[in-house]
Design a protein around this motif. Structure first.
Motif, PDB file in Angstrom:
ATOM      1  N   LEU A  62      -5.616   3.123 -19.013  1.00  0.00           N
ATOM      2  CA  LEU A  62      -4.908   3.544 -20.214  1.00  0.00           C
ATOM      3  C   LEU A  62      -3.405   3.320 -20.085  1.00  0.00           C
ATOM      4  CD1 LEU A  62      -5.403   4.770 -22.999  1.00  0.00           C
ATOM      5  CD2 LEU A  62      -5.000   7.021 -21.997  1.00  0.00           C
ATOM      6  N   ASP A  63      -2.845   3.551 -18.899  1.00  0.00           N
ATOM      7  CA  ASP A  63      -1.415   3.317 -18.681  1.00  0.00           C
ATOM      8  C   ASP A  63      -1.061   1.858 -18.939  1.00  0.00           C
ATOM      9  OD1 ASP A  63      -0.721   5.892 -18.095  1.00  0.00           O
ATOM     10  OD2 ASP A  63      -0.881   5.668 -15.920  1.00  0.00           O
ATOM     11  N   THR A  64      -1.916   0.951 -18.465  1.00  0.00           N
ATOM     12  CA  THR A  64      -1.687  -0.472 -18.680  1.00  0.00           C
ATOM     13  C   THR A  64      -1.796  -0.815 -20.154  1.00  0.00           C
ATOM     14  OG1 THR A  64      -2.588  -0.994 -16.496  1.00  0.00           O
ATOM     15  CG2 THR A  64      -2.481  -2.796 -18.079  1.00  0.00           C
ATOM     16  N   ILE A  65      -2.819  -0.263 -20.813  1.00  0.00           N
ATOM     17  CA  ILE A  65      -3.022  -0.527 -22.234  1.00  0.00           C
ATOM     18  C   ILE A  65      -1.837  -0.015 -23.053  1.00  0.00           C
ATOM     19  CG2 ILE A  65      -4.439   0.094 -24.239  1.00  0.00           C
ATOM     20  CD1 ILE A  65      -6.854   0.109 -22.328  1.00  0.00           C
ATOM     21  N   LYS A  66      -1.334   1.175 -22.704  1.00  0.00           N
ATOM     22  CA  LYS A  66      -0.180   1.740 -23.420  1.00  0.00           C
ATOM     23  C   LYS A  66       1.008   0.782 -23.403  1.00  0.00           C
ATOM     24  CE  LYS A  66      -0.974   6.719 -22.813  1.00  0.00           C
ATOM     25  NZ  LYS A  66      -0.514   7.952 -22.124  1.00  0.00           N
ATOM     26  N   GLN A  67       1.286   0.217 -22.214  1.00  0.00           N
ATOM     27  CA  GLN A  67       2.418  -0.692 -22.089  1.00  0.00           C
ATOM     28  C   GLN A  67       2.194  -1.961 -22.909  1.00  0.00           C
ATOM     29  OE1 GLN A  67       5.449  -0.028 -20.524  1.00  0.00           O
ATOM     30  NE2 GLN A  67       5.924  -1.833 -21.754  1.00  0.00           N
ATOM     31  N   GLU A  68       0.966  -2.474 -22.870  1.00  0.00           N
ATOM     32  CA  GLU A  68       0.657  -3.684 -23.624  1.00  0.00           C
ATOM     33  C   GLU A  68       0.786  -3.453 -25.123  1.00  0.00           C
ATOM     34  OE1 GLU A  68      -3.221  -4.835 -22.309  1.00  0.00           O
ATOM     35  OE2 GLU A  68      -2.494  -5.688 -20.410  1.00  0.00           O
ATOM     36  N   ILE A  69       0.315  -2.292 -25.586  1.00  0.00           N
ATOM     37  CA  ILE A  69       0.402  -1.980 -27.015  1.00  0.00           C
ATOM     38  C   ILE A  69       1.852  -1.762 -27.433  1.00  0.00           C
ATOM     39  CG2 ILE A  69      -0.184  -0.268 -28.774  1.00  0.00           C
ATOM     40  CD1 ILE A  69      -2.905   0.016 -27.493  1.00  0.00           C
ATOM     41  N   LEU A  70       2.631  -1.078 -26.588  1.00  0.00           N
ATOM     42  CA  LEU A  70       4.046  -0.876 -26.894  1.00  0.00           C
ATOM     43  C   LEU A  70       4.761  -2.222 -27.001  1.00  0.00           C
ATOM     44  CD1 LEU A  70       6.390   1.057 -27.362  1.00  0.00           C
ATOM     45  CD2 LEU A  70       6.722   1.176 -24.883  1.00  0.00           C
ATOM     46  N   ALA A 122     -13.168  -3.143 -33.262  1.00  0.00           N
ATOM     47  CA  ALA A 122     -13.193  -1.828 -32.602  1.00  0.00           C
ATOM     48  C   ALA A 122     -13.514  -1.959 -31.121  1.00  0.00           C
ATOM     49  CB  ALA A 122     -14.208  -0.919 -33.283  1.00  0.00           C
ATOM     50  N   SER A 123     -14.380  -2.914 -30.777  1.00  0.00           N
ATOM     51  CA  SER A 123     -14.784  -3.083 -29.375  1.00  0.00           C
ATOM     52  C   SER A 123     -13.639  -3.566 -28.499  1.00  0.00           C
ATOM     53  CB  SER A 123     -15.955  -4.068 -29.274  1.00  0.00           C
ATOM     54  OG  SER A 123     -15.527  -5.397 -29.542  1.00  0.00           O
ATOM     55  N   ILE A 124     -12.614  -4.175 -29.110  1.00  0.00           N
ATOM     56  CA  ILE A 124     -11.451  -4.627 -28.340  1.00  0.00           C
ATOM     57  C   ILE A 124     -10.225  -3.757 -28.611  1.00  0.00           C
ATOM     58  CG2 ILE A 124     -12.255  -7.017 -28.173  1.00  0.00           C
ATOM     59  CD1 ILE A 124     -10.313  -7.733 -30.434  1.00  0.00           C
ATOM     60  N   GLY A 125     -10.472  -2.586 -29.211  1.00  0.00           N
ATOM     61  CA  GLY A 125      -9.385  -1.637 -29.425  1.00  0.00           C
ATOM     62  C   GLY A 125      -8.478  -1.980 -30.580  1.00  0.00           C
ATOM     63  N   SER A 126      -9.003  -2.694 -31.571  1.00  0.00           N
ATOM     64  CA  SER A 126      -8.186  -3.066 -32.725  1.00  0.00           C
ATOM     65  C   SER A 126      -8.842  -2.536 -33.987  1.00  0.00           C
ATOM     66  CB  SER A 126      -8.024  -4.592 -32.781  1.00  0.00           C
ATOM     67  OG  SER A 126      -7.099  -4.957 -33.799  1.00  0.00           O
ATOM     68  N   ASN A 127      -8.266  -2.858 -35.131  1.00  0.00           N
ATOM     69  CA  ASN A 127      -8.838  -2.464 -36.411  1.00  0.00           C
ATOM     70  C   ASN A 127      -8.411  -3.481 -37.469  1.00  0.00           C
ATOM     71  OD1 ASN A 127      -6.186  -1.682 -37.481  1.00  0.00           O
ATOM     72  ND2 ASN A 127      -6.369   0.102 -36.140  1.00  0.00           N
ATOM     73  N   MET A 128      -8.919  -3.317 -38.669  1.00  0.00           N
ATOM     74  CA  MET A 128      -8.671  -4.303 -39.709  1.00  0.00           C
ATOM     75  C   MET A 128      -7.188  -4.379 -40.095  1.00  0.00           C
ATOM     76  SD  MET A 128      -9.931  -6.705 -41.442  1.00  0.00           S
ATOM     77  CE  MET A 128     -11.675  -6.481 -41.165  1.00  0.00           C
ATOM     78  N   GLY A 129      -6.506  -3.237 -40.093  1.00  0.00           N
ATOM     79  CA  GLY A 129      -5.080  -3.242 -40.433  1.00  0.00           C
ATOM     80  C   GLY A 129      -4.266  -4.090 -39.462  1.00  0.00           C
ATOM     81  N   GLU A 130      -4.519  -3.895 -38.163  1.00  0.00           N
ATOM     82  CA  GLU A 130      -3.806  -4.669 -37.143  1.00  0.00           C
ATOM     83  C   GLU A 130      -4.183  -6.147 -37.226  1.00  0.00           C
ATOM     84  OE1 GLU A 130      -4.276  -3.048 -33.221  1.00  0.00           O
ATOM     85  OE2 GLU A 130      -4.007  -1.003 -33.944  1.00  0.00           O
ATOM     86  N   PHE A 131      -5.468  -6.400 -37.493  1.00  0.00           N
ATOM     87  CA  PHE A 131      -5.939  -7.781 -37.582  1.00  0.00           C
ATOM     88  C   PHE A 131      -5.262  -8.514 -38.740  1.00  0.00           C
ATOM     89  CE2 PHE A 131      -9.424 -10.853 -38.805  1.00  0.00           C
ATOM     90  CZ  PHE A 131      -9.240 -11.686 -37.722  1.00  0.00           C
TER      91      PHE A 131
END
Length: 311
Positions: A62-70, A122-131
């Motif tokens: 989750l720490d890694t994902i947080k940085q990537e999303i930021l 959703a399986s890759i942690g995204s959604n339609m808005g982000e897409f």
């Protein structure tokens, strides 16, 4: 009965106060500014919304994902600003057509058939808005670069990078010392010394696959570091690809640094590329140049921006 009423009332008031305080604290945490990009704020709440699909992820990942999303949120702001400055317009109908095309491609793809686009996102942690936002950015940048990507430019790129398009591939194994969660220079220096030490052991006779199994942070460690065949145009870091394609069969690289950490790379097999003509791969060339130009632009936007990370 009255003697119990006052303590109970006091207790309820305390609980009520604590709930209010905790709610205020949570609100304060949500309003905490994680970063500012040219004056625009990214708050804890903004990040939490993007992390909603990763609720069950372990803390380290989750720490890694947080940085990537930021990082992605920062890039999104920079791209939105650039698109506005350039007056690039992408209408909703263009975005919907692109989404429909993706859905159509999924229907024709046996691997994805039966899955909705929403489920895949959703399986890759995204959604339609982000897409849809990413589609908007892609379409806008394509419009921006369109006049710069004439046939002469594309053919020149093709002539200098045929190995990207002719199917040339190498089979590689690697050993990774993951540095993504390392915060101090001392940790990073230790990782660098560790990869050098592993290389020395291999140089004096240790088997690469055994060392990968023992030391590598990559899931491929259980297979002796084997990543299979890779092509020049792939998802791996450029420094990794450049090194892999420069090695002879059986040769082991010096340590290579990527965003993931330090690698040792070994090439175990090579497949030569086929003869290919520009006209046959023109669209692939266009997309490759578009990718490169986009990366250059993003680098320029980051360098020119005022970005403050509050950590």
């Amino acid at each position: 009965m009255k003697r119990y009423f006052i303590p109970l009332l006091s207790c309820l008031l305390v609980i009520s106060f604590l709930r209010g305080a905790l709610s205020a604290e949570k609100k304060h945490q949500n309003e905490e500014v994680l970063a500012t990009v040219n004056g625009k704020k990214i708050t804890q709440a903004d990040l939490a919304n993007r992390l909603e699909t990763f609720r069950n992820t372990d803390a380290e990942t989750l720490d890694t994902i947080k940085q990537e999303i930021l990082d992605q949120m920062i890039t999104d702001i920079l791209l939105e600003e650039f698109i506005d400055r350039q007056g690039l317009v992408v209408v909703p109908e263009e975005i919907e057509r692109a989404v429909d095309q993706v859905r159509s491609n999924m229907t024709g793809n046996q691997k994805d058939s039966g899955q909705s686009l929403e489920k895949v996102l959703a399986s890759i942690g995204s959604n339609m808005g982000e897409f849809k936002r990413s589609i908007k950015h892609s379409l806008a940048l394509e419009k921006y670069f369109n006049n710069k990507l004439d046939d002469r430019t594309l053919e020149k790129y093709f002539d200098g990078n045929k190995s990207l398009f002719n199917g040339e591939s190498v089979k590689v194994s690697h050993i990774l010392i993951d540095t993504r969660n390392m915060k101090t220079q001392e940790e990073l220096s230790h990782a660098q010394e560790q990869i050098k030490s592993i290389k020395k052991e291999i140089d004096i006779g240790a088997a690469f696959d055994e060392m990968a199994n023992k030391y590598s942070s990559c899931p491929s460690a259980q297979n002796g570091g084997d990543l299979g065949f890779i092509q020049r145009k792939g998802n791996l870091a450029k420094s990794f690809l450049d090194m892999a394609f420069s090695l002879r069969i059986g040769q082991i690289s010096e340590p290579v640094q990527t965003e993931y950490g330090y690698h040792l790379i070994k090439v175990t097999e090579k497949k030569e590329g086929a003869h290919v003509k520009f006209g046959d791969v023109k669209e692939k060339v266009r997309l490759a140049v578009l990718d490169e130009e986009t990366l250059k632009l993003l680098s320029q936007l980051h360098k020119a921006a005022q970005i403050v990370i509050n950590q």
